[in-house]
Design a protein around this motif. Structure first.
Motif, PDB file in Angstrom:
ATOM      1  N   ASN B 337       0.933  -1.133  -0.050  1.00  0.00           N
ATOM      2  CA  ASN B 337      -0.023   0.016   0.037  1.00  0.00           C
ATOM      3  C   ASN B 337       0.919   1.302   0.068  1.00  0.00           C
ATOM      4  OD1 ASN B 337      -2.623  -1.109   0.029  1.00  0.00           O
ATOM      5  ND2 ASN B 337      -2.334  -1.773   2.228  1.00  0.00           N
ATOM      6  N   ASN B 559      -1.850  -7.760  -3.565  1.00  0.00           N
ATOM      7  CA  ASN B 559      -2.554  -6.382  -3.201  1.00  0.00           C
ATOM      8  C   ASN B 559      -3.358  -5.911  -4.303  1.00  0.00           C
ATOM      9  OD1 ASN B 559      -2.861  -4.557  -0.950  1.00  0.00           O
ATOM     10  ND2 ASN B 559      -1.311  -3.205  -1.657  1.00  0.00           N
ATOM     11  N   GLY B 562      -5.565  -3.788  -2.500  1.00  0.00           N
ATOM     12  CA  GLY B 562      -4.848  -2.290  -1.949  1.00  0.00           C
ATOM     13  C   GLY B 562      -4.940  -1.274  -3.453  1.00  0.00           C
ATOM     14  N   ASP B 565      -8.549   0.004  -3.613  1.00  0.00           N
ATOM     15  CA  ASP B 565      -8.552   1.098  -2.658  1.00  0.00           C
ATOM     16  C   ASP B 565      -7.712   2.565  -2.864  1.00  0.00           C
ATOM     17  OD1 ASP B 565     -10.493  -0.887  -1.758  1.00  0.00           O
ATOM     18  OD2 ASP B 565      -8.663  -1.512  -0.212  1.00  0.00           O
ATOM     19  N   THR B 659      -3.265  -5.010   1.427  1.00  0.00           N
ATOM     20  CA  THR B 659      -4.925  -5.212   1.880  1.00  0.00           C
ATOM     21  C   THR B 659      -5.586  -6.558   1.060  1.00  0.00           C
ATOM     22  OG1 THR B 659      -5.034  -2.793   1.852  1.00  0.00           O
ATOM     23  CG2 THR B 659      -6.907  -4.201   1.574  1.00  0.00           C
ATOM     24  N   GLY B 663     -10.565  -6.702   2.315  1.00  0.00           N
ATOM     25  CA  GLY B 663     -10.324  -5.226   2.392  1.00  0.00           C
ATOM     26  C   GLY B 663      -9.483  -5.014   4.136  1.00  0.00           C
ATOM     27  N   ARG B 664      -8.812  -5.957   4.414  1.00  0.00           N
ATOM     28  CA  ARG B 664      -8.386  -6.078   5.646  1.00  0.00           C
ATOM     29  C   ARG B 664      -6.810  -5.433   5.252  1.00  0.00           C
ATOM     30  NH1 ARG B 664      -9.212  -8.560  10.401  1.00  0.00           N
ATOM     31  NH2 ARG B 664     -10.552  -9.528   9.437  1.00  0.00           N
ATOM     32  N   VAL B 665      -6.466  -4.479   5.846  1.00  0.00           N
ATOM     33  CA  VAL B 665      -5.049  -4.056   5.800  1.00  0.00           C
ATOM     34  C   VAL B 665      -4.181  -4.713   6.875  1.00  0.00           C
ATOM     35  CG1 VAL B 665      -3.559  -1.944   5.993  1.00  0.00           C
ATOM     36  CG2 VAL B 665      -5.977  -1.908   5.236  1.00  0.00           C
ATOM     37  N   TYR B 715      -9.365   4.761   4.905  1.00  0.00           N
ATOM     38  CA  TYR B 715      -8.278   3.954   5.586  1.00  0.00           C
ATOM     39  C   TYR B 715      -7.889   4.474   6.722  1.00  0.00           C
ATOM     40  CZ  TYR B 715      -6.778   0.609   2.253  1.00  0.00           C
ATOM     41  OH  TYR B 715      -6.747  -0.488   1.063  1.00  0.00           O
ATOM     42  N   CYS B 718      -7.223   2.300   9.709  1.00  0.00           N
ATOM     43  CA  CYS B 718      -6.263   1.549   9.394  1.00  0.00           C
ATOM     44  C   CYS B 718      -4.816   2.168   9.628  1.00  0.00           C
ATOM     45  CB  CYS B 718      -6.361   1.024   8.025  1.00  0.00           C
ATOM     46  SG  CYS B 718      -8.084   0.093   7.696  1.00  0.00           S
ATOM     47  N   ARG B 729     -10.074  -4.633   9.055  1.00  0.00           N
ATOM     48  CA  ARG B 729     -10.793  -4.509   7.647  1.00  0.00           C
ATOM     49  C   ARG B 729     -11.191  -2.975   7.807  1.00  0.00           C
ATOM     50  NH1 ARG B 729     -15.746  -6.850   7.183  1.00  0.00           N
ATOM     51  NH2 ARG B 729     -15.976  -6.430   4.915  1.00  0.00           N
ATOM     52  N   TRP B 730     -11.069  -2.366   6.703  1.00  0.00           N
ATOM     53  CA  TRP B 730     -11.517  -0.886   6.488  1.00  0.00           C
ATOM     54  C   TRP B 730     -12.904  -0.514   6.600  1.00  0.00           C
ATOM     55  CZ3 TRP B 730     -14.463   0.043   2.249  1.00  0.00           C
ATOM     56  CH2 TRP B 730     -14.284  -0.329   1.141  1.00  0.00           C
TER      57      TRP B 730
END
Ligand SMILES: Cc1cc2nc3c(=O)[nH]c(=O)nc-3n(C[C@H](O)[C@H](O)[C@H](O)COP(=O)(O)O)c2cc1C
Ligand code: SF4
Ligand code: SF4
Ligand code: SF4
Ligand code: FES
Lengths: 431, 740
Positions: B337, B559, B562, B565, B659, B663-665, B715, B718, B729-730
């Motif tokens: 990211n 990613n 990511g 996003d 990510t 959607g989990r960073v 984000y 995050c 997760r965002w």
């Protein structure tokens, strides 16, 4: 006391394995009466009779029957344990061969009493002729309306299926039998306190009643002639009669039906007495129960309690008598081989322990025994007993431990001299 | 029921535990560790409780006929791994009888064990060694011959089996049956001859075979790539993230002397639980691969020349500076990211270009996620945990076990619990129908169609839904008409689609608040040019059927989510803000390159020349590209066509975040130093910006992430301090949920 024929009353009648002859001697009267009664009353009759399971453990039959939730909307199953793998036991084989209708009738009554519409007979794979006889009896029973759509016109449906085992002693253990019946590996499943009993969750997680062949075969008599009549036979806590498969050094080996509580010596006499020498030892209930010395046999009565008090068990009724040509160490070598061969392999103590004991026996009977081997065997027995997953492990340890406790001098002789204390022509031979 | 508490006593300490909890777990609550081998909380108890190591003594209250209660000790010791806690139970774990029992069990386990620890990979991290040390007998009484079996029997290209070392705990066989679902391992024979095996003539081709290596409590199942490569005590471990797909498994990256050695799973209940798939477990060798680039390369005529970083940066900055708006960026789906954020700043803020795209499929304009609903959160990909609780999962052109391995395991888990129905839509001859690990065999509805038939199936489904009483008011008339005509057409899949429609209605029924249906679009459907129409039709079918659901095109690369996003896209900025002016998508960019309308192209972490949907077109465009710069780990086909190649750090050589598909960073940590001559991608971008006169100044990856959290509302939750080990997760952070 002594010989008392209830199941075997008509065993020798020619054609008794066929429907017409069986009906002519009162067959299916028990079932006919049962379907006129309430389910609870049928189970009540079994309770009054005091019948205990003939598969080995002697568990009160009515408790199992009443444990089935007969009102639940789920499917229920009735299973007949006809795997008869216990060395020395061959009564179920003859019951199915000569008196298949008695077994079918008993199962139909159990189906009615537990409100089950499907039954399975799990027959030891080697019993082809018995299975054929049962198969034919089932066909005949369907034709007469004792099985099928409406049992004896009661409106209760009951179908009966035969399933052949594939050659495993362990598949006679009730939960392993169910695994096998469901097409899985023949290994046991969890029981209380780890999981519900089969009567709650058995085949396909449904309530399942499982009894021995002889147990089911007794039920028609109880229903036909009344539980009280059955309870009038036997002892205070061991009611009725029991089949014994007598083998070994007797003149007339075979199946005998005696009243429970009959003296052990009387059964030997019935079988024509000991031959080829004097009595040395008896295994009264199949290879899994502790061996008795001739001394210990004196005065022992054949019922569940007396056998327990004498340091053995009634078990499945596989009664083996040994004369003084018998080499106890060789006998246990054969026994140890059996259990090592039949261990299903699931749990550590039985899988490893039975093979280890067998190896030690091989060494001892090859003249390579070491003084510490006897205590080692005892220690292995202790490490298996009570720690295995199912009772097969326990059953592998009991006879060996008892034989050491009761015939230790024979072990010591083998180890010291590298040969049999009984001489070169001792029995059994070791293949 | 299960949440009822019961009072029990363990070694004299009273405690309350949920009724039915296994005693071995209850004991852990008070710090009592009961030794065990076969027990594993995620594996079935049916085939467990076999090692007998966890025996304890148990007394339970028993009612007497007179109503009084006495404590009755059970005559036999009981396996605590399968014993459910009941009111009043009194447990002893350290009595002389139990100590003796454990010693006996260990002696049994060892009599046939080869004890070749000095040459065993498991040595040093072996439960059998450890338990023997703590509880075992000091010597053996076994003088017979041990069992002899072939060593290192190959089960597959990844796994070997040493049958001599096996202790028959059935962990591997239960994993194969319960979790992976392929049941490729089983037991043969019985008693002491019993052995783990694949079926005759078969290989252990499960996509999840590597997990059995970690589950095996001895050195019986071993990794072929790790075998004899290290001793556990020589290895260093770093927390990391698998880079082989979008699921983002949390892993432990083991390394030694600055080189990658192996991957083990790292527990994350929300992501991979404690599993990995074989793509990840055996696919990370590239980290220390022989083809790693260790210095910048500059083209001189037909060949590359190794140059210093100053020269390389000067050259790239010059070219990009001259190209200005006529520069473009493609790829980035394997970058962190932090890399992506700085990179898009370089292009947008410094060069003034909006021509960025991470998508290289033919259907460029597809929305990443189509929620049945509106707004930003509707774009949020669903969580992996959520998959378990669905009532219907539709795999649409998606070879789930291969493309989305952890999502596959979740769907399977939901199915095993009994409440989740699976439907599978795929082309005839899909790999899924041949694979041992596959949703196909457990799908209640299976639709198989011809190549390119995805839209037809979607229209047919919509048509069926409308015919069967679905609510068509929100469906555009034109679409409804197409759907109606699709239903009337003959087709082999007609009956299956009809059943799919029925299943959809069924799933809509008892569903309450949560999403009850998910459609996941996989690679096969993604490569269909009609993807936007397919997505629109499918979501119309869902809403017409009245189900609360989502049609999702899940990210596939590590990613990719990511890159979505953070706005590596022509039409949106980080956080899905609209880009104004909009740039060109990857097809348009390549066309512009070919027409000479783009002067400098930067490709990151993507072998466009082989991965582009039309590889020949990609090669033609790249050949005509005036200036091509590639950032990558090795000299890919695309890199070979570049003017400048810049080698970048791997996941093991820096800190950063990816990510994942939900959607989990998630953070990864530097395990060892990068080779000299390799740099982080975002630092390269920042250095180029600086050369062009714009300071994009960050001291560390952490600062970049903090800036992302500050500037991109998506984000906001995050930031570096929020992520912890398991990531955030965002979508959950935005919704104010804690923990997930
Ligand atoms: C290793 C093992 C083998 C067994 N084999 C048999 C068998 O062959 N036949 C049988 O009736 N019961 C056998 N049993 C006992 C059954 O598990 C079960 O107790 C019995 O079928 C119950 O029937 P009953 O209540 O009528 O005795 C065996 C048990 C064990 C542990
Ligand atoms: S005691 Fe264990 S190994 Fe032996 S038969 Fe029973 S479950 Fe199998
Ligand atoms: S191979 Fe390993 S996991 Fe599988 S049964 Fe043997 S010891 Fe257990
Ligand atoms: S599922 Fe994806 S992230 Fe997990 S191990 Fe496999 S390839 Fe790696
Ligand atoms: S851990 Fe309980 S029996 Fe194996």
């Amino acid at each position: 006391m002594g010989e008392l024929r209830v199941l075997f009353e008509h065993r020798d009648v020619p054609g008794i394995e066929r429907m017409d002859v069986y009906e002519s001697v009162g067959g299916y009267q028990g079932l006919a009466r049962a379907v006129t009664m309430s389910r609870a009353d049928v189970i009540g009759e079994v309770k009054t009779s005091g019948l205990r399971g003939r598969g080995g453990a002697g568990f009160p039959t009515w408790i199992k029957w009443s444990g089935i939730p007969a009102d639940q909307p789920t499917e229920r199953y009735v299973v007949c344990n006809a795997d008869e793998g216990e060395p020395g036991t061959f009564k179920d084989r003859e019951l199915m061969l000569r008196l298949p209708h008695m077994v079918v009738e008993g199962l139909a009554i159990a189906g009615y009493a537990t409100n089950s519409s499907t039954g399975y007979i799990y027959i030891r794979g080697e019993f082809l002729e018995s299975a054929r006889a049962v198969r034919r009896a089932i066909d005949e029973a369907y034709a007469r309306g004792y099985l099928g759509e409406s049992v004896c016109g009661s409106g209760h449906r009951f179908d009966l299926h035969v399933h052949m085992g594939a050659g495993s002693y362990e598949c006679g253990e009730e939960t392993a039998l169910m695994s096998s019946l469901m097409g899985e590996r023949g290994q046991p499943r969890a029981k209380p306190p780890h999981a519900p009993l089969p009567v709650i969750s058995g085949l396909w997680q449904r309530p399942t009643l499982i009894n021995n062949v002889e147990t089911y075969a007794t039920v028609p008599h109880i229903l036909a002639r009344g539980g009280a009549w059955y309870a009038s036979m036997g002892t205070e806590r061991s009611k009725g009669t029991k089949l014994f498969s007598v083998s070994g050094h007797v003149a007339k080996p075979g199946n005998y039906e005696i009243e429970l509580g009959t003296p052990l010596e009387e059964l030997i006499a019935l079988a024509g007495g000991v031959v080829g020498g004097d009595l040395k030892a008896v295994i009264p209930g199949g290879s899994s129960v502790p061996i008795l010395t001739a001394e210990q046999c004196r005065g022992v009565k054949l019922d569940y309690e007396s056998c327990m008090a004498a340091g053995t068990m009634l078990g499945s009724g596989g009664f083996m008598a040994f004369n003084d040509r018998t080499d106890i160490v060789k006998l246990m070598h054969v026994t140890a081989r059996f259990y090592a061969h039949e261990s299903c392999g699931k749990c550590t103590p039985c899988r490893e322990g039975t093979r280890w004991m067998y190896r030690i026996f091989q060494r001892i009977t090859a003249g390579q025994g070491r003084p510490e081997d006897v205590d080692l065997l005892l220690s292995i027995c202790n490490n298996i007993d009570g720690r295995s997953y199912c009772p097969l492990g326990d059953a592998a340890s009991w006879p060996i431990r008892a034989s050491i406790q009761r015939f230790r001098e024979e072990y010591d002789y083998w180890i010291e001299h590298g040969r049999s204390p009984v001489g070169d022509d001792s029995v059994p031979g070791i293949g | 029921m299960a949440s009822d508490l019961v009072n029990i006593t363990i070694n004299g300490t009273p405690l309350q535990v949920p009724a039915g909890e296994m005693i071995i777990e209850s004991a852990r609550r008070i710090g009592v560790e009961i030794p065990h081998f076969c027990y594993h909380p995620r594996l079935s108890k049916e085939a467990g409780a076999n090692c007998r190591m966890c025996l304890v003594e148990v007394a339970s209250p028993r009612k007497n006929p007179d109503g009084s209660v006495t404590l009755a000790k059970m005559p036999k010791p009981q396996t605590s791994c399968s014993l459910p806690a009941g009111e009043g139970m009194v447990i002893e774990t350290e009595t002389p009888a139990i100590i003796e029992a454990r010693r006996g069990i260990l002696e049994f386990l060892l009599i046939n064990h080869p004890l070749d620890c000095p040459i065993c990979d498991r040595g040093g991290e072996c439960p059998l060694q450890n338990n023997t040390l703590h509880y075992g007998p000091p010597t053996t009484r076994y003088v017979e011959e041990k069992r002899h079996l072939p060593k290192a029997f190959p089960l597959s290209e990844h796994v070997v089996l040493d049958r001599e070392r096996c202790i028959h705990c059935a962990r591997c066989t239960r994993f194969a049956e319960d979790i992976a679902g392929d049941a490729q391992l089983g037991f043969l024979k019985r008693g002491a001859d019993m052995e783990v095996s694949v079926r005759t003539g078969e290989q252990f081709t499960s996509l999840f075979s590597g997990n059995t290596i970690e589950l095996c409590p001895v050195g019986a199942l071993l990794s072929r790539s790790y075998r004899f490569r290290g001793r556990p005590w020589d290895l260093m471990t770093q927390k990391s993230i698998c880079t082989e797909c979008s699921n983002g498994c949390n892993i432990k990256l083991d390394h030694r002397a600055g080189r990658f050695v192996r991957v083990n799973a790292r527990l994350n209940e929300d992501v991979n639980e404690e599993w990995t798939c074989d793509r990840g477990k055996f696919g990370m060798d590239y980290l220390s691969g022989p083809d790693r680039l260790t210095t910048p390369l500059v083209r001189r005529g037909n060949r590359f020349e190794a140059v210093g970083w100053d020269e390389a940066i000067r050259r790239v900055a010059e070219e990009l500076g001259q190209a200005g708006r006529k520069s473009a960026f493609l790829g980035g789906i394997r970058s962190s990211n932090e890399d992506l954020f700085v990179m898009q700043r370089l292009f947008r803020e410094v060069l003034g270009s909006s021509d960025l795209d991470h998508r290289v499929g033919p259907s460029f304009d597809a929305e990443p996620v189509i929620g049945v609903g509106q707004g930003q959160v509707a774009r949020a990909p669903m969580s992996l945990v959520e998959l378990e609780g669905l009532s219907l999962f539709i795999s649409f052109g998606c070879d789930m076990a291969w493309e989305q391995p952890m999502a596959y395991l979740r769907v399977r888990k939901g199915w095993r619990r009994g409440a989740l129905t699976i439907a599978s839509v795929a082309r005839h001859g899909t790999a899924e129908d041949e694979r041992p690990s596959s949703l196909a065999p457990i799908s209640a509805v299976r639709v198989r169609h011809d190549e390119g038939g995805e839209l037809q199936v979607a229209l047919r489904l919509l048509g069926e839904v409308l015919r069967q009483g679905g609510d068509g008011t929100a469906v555009p008339a034109e679409l409804a008409a197409k759907a109606e005509s699709a239903v009337t057409e003959q087709g082999a899949d007609a009956e299956a689609v009809r059943r799919l429609a029925l299943t959809l209605f069924e799933a809509g029924k008892g569903a309450s608040d949560g999403r009850s249906v998910a459609v996941w679009i996989g690679e096969a459907a993604r490569t269909n040019r009609q993807l936007p129409d397919i997505l629109q039709t499918l979501s119309a079918a869902l809403s017409a059927a009245g189900v609360h659901g989502v049609v999702q095109v899940p990210a596939m690369e590590v990613n990719e989510q990511g890159a979505r996003d953070l706005g590596i896209a022509p039409t949106w900025l980080p956080g899905y803000e609209q880009a104004d002016p909009a740039g060109r998508n990857s097809a348009e960019i390549l066309a512009a390159v070919a027409q000479g309308d783009i002067a400098a192209l930067w490709i990151s972490g993507l072998d466009l020349a082989t991965r582009y949907s039309d590889p020949a077109a990609a090669v033609r465009a790249l050949e005509s590209c005036p200036f091509l710069v590639v950032t990558d780990l090795s000299l890919t086909k695309t890199a070979q066509m570049a003017d400048v190649v810049l080698p970048v750090t791997s996941v093991a050589e820096r800190n950063g975040t990816y990510t994942n598909v939900e959607g989990r960073v998630q953070r990864f940590w530097k395990a060892y130093d990068p080779p000299a001559g390799v740099r982080q991608e975002w630092r390269i971008a920042a250095q180029i910006a600086a050369r062009l006169g714009t300071e994009i100044h960050y001291a560390s990856s952490r600062e970049v992430l903090a800036d992302i959290a500050a500037r991109v509302p998506l984000y906001a939750g995050c930031g570096p301090d929020a992520l912890g080990d398991g990531g955030v997760r965002w979508a959950s952070a935005l919704a104010g949920e804690v923990g997930r």
